[in-house]
Design a protein around this motif. Structure first.
Motif, short mmCIF file in Angstrom:
data_model
loop_
_atom_site.label_atom_id
_atom_site.label_comp_id
_atom_site.label_asym_id
_atom_site.label_seq_id
_atom_site.Cartn_x
_atom_site.Cartn_y
_atom_site.Cartn_z
N VAL A 1 0.86 -1.18 0.00
CA VAL A 1 0.00 0.00 0.00
C VAL A 1 0.90 1.23 0.00
N LYS A 2 0.78 2.03 -1.06
CA LYS A 2 1.54 3.28 -1.14
C LYS A 2 0.63 4.44 -0.72
N PRO A 3 0.99 5.15 0.35
CA PRO A 3 0.17 6.29 0.76
C PRO A 3 0.41 7.51 -0.12
N ALA A 4 -0.53 8.42 -0.12
CA ALA A 4 -0.34 9.69 -0.82
C ALA A 4 0.84 10.42 -0.19
N GLY A 5 1.65 11.06 -1.02
CA GLY A 5 2.82 11.79 -0.52
C GLY A 5 4.11 11.00 -0.61
N LEU A 6 4.02 9.73 -0.98
CA LEU A 6 5.20 8.89 -1.13
C LEU A 6 5.43 8.62 -2.62
N MET A 7 6.64 8.82 -3.10
CA MET A 7 6.96 8.53 -4.49
C MET A 7 7.05 7.02 -4.70
N SER A 8 6.83 6.58 -5.92
CA SER A 8 7.01 5.15 -6.22
C SER A 8 8.49 4.81 -6.28
N GLN A 9 9.28 5.67 -6.89
CA GLN A 9 10.72 5.47 -6.96
C GLN A 9 11.42 6.81 -6.81
N GLY A 10 12.71 6.76 -6.52
CA GLY A 10 13.45 7.98 -6.27
C GLY A 10 13.86 8.71 -7.53
#
Length: 235
Positions: free
Chosen positions: A96-105
């Motif tokens: 689960v990826k929350p809003a505000g977190l990038m998928s990759q750098g």
């Protein structure tokens, strides 16, 4: 210093470790350099080998090596929201990826990314490959693979649309009668782009619509751009 980029080739009389080298050739303290290294903002290219993130302050350097730092104080100071693993199937896992977190750098660092959080979770004991991405502002499920073969097979399933990604969004306005055929077929960046939209309900009080979305192409920021183009931006 708020932001800087530096790429420099190591000379015969330069410091022999990455942290000392960068602290000498930038105005950054060793503490700030170490922080940037841990968070993925420093890159090293050996004379033989590919460029990679250099995280160890004591990483050895030789003449001819190329060291780069992409320092962004604002980005490095962010404490990112945490992702959560909800399923592990051995060769792949679901997060689960929350809003505000990038998928990759980016080249400026990866500590604000799901991919880095997953790598730290597995403590480098398992490879981690990103199969698909969600925008930083979006929250949802992300599939990660743990070997190259699994990554290739899962990627092909997405390409053949045998795995379908569905999105939910709140948009401005009443979209019920705005999209004949429930499709947005407008080019993006000169390429064909197709977004299918089904209205769940319209909230008259807030003048917004909840919509369910499937994208049939993978253009950059496709959902946000398409809905903006038809006058119903994502809230």
């Amino acid at each position: 210093m708020q932001k800087l980029s530096l790429t420099k080739t190591v000379g015969p009389n330069d410091p022999a470790t990455a942290c000392k080298f960068l602290s000498e050739f930038t105005a950054l303290s060793k503490i700030r350099v170490k922080d940037a290294m841990v968070k993925g903002a420093v890159w090293l290219k050996k004379q033989k080998g590919k460029q990679h993130r250099c995280r160890r302050a004591t990483a050895g350097l030789k003449p001819g090596d190329i060291l780069s730092i992409y320092y962004d104080k604002a980005l490095l100071s962010i404490s990112p929201p945490l992702s959560k693993r909800i399923s592990d199937q051995g060769r792949y896992s679901i997060w689960v990826k929350p809003a505000g977190l990038m998928s990759q750098g980016t080249k400026y660092g990866d500590h604000c990314s799901l991919l880095r959080q997953a790598a730290l979770y597995y403590k480098s004991k398992r490879e981690v490959y990103l199969i698909h991405r969600l925008d930083r502002e979006a929250a949802g499920l992300v599939l990660l693979a743990h070997d190259k073969t699994a990554a290739g097979r899962l990627s092909r399933l997405f390409q053949k649309q045998q795995i379908i990604k569905r999105y939910t969004a709140r948009v401005l306005g009443n979209l019920t009668a705005a999209l004949p055929g429930h499709k947005i077929d407008l080019k993006l960046d000169g390429k064909s782009a197709l977004t299918e939209v089904a209205v769940d309900y319209y909230d008259q009080e807030t003048h917004t619509s909840m919509v369910n979305i499937v994208i049939r192409t993978g253009r950059k920021h496709q959902i946000r751009r398409h809905l903006e183009m038809v006058g119903h931006p994502v809230i």
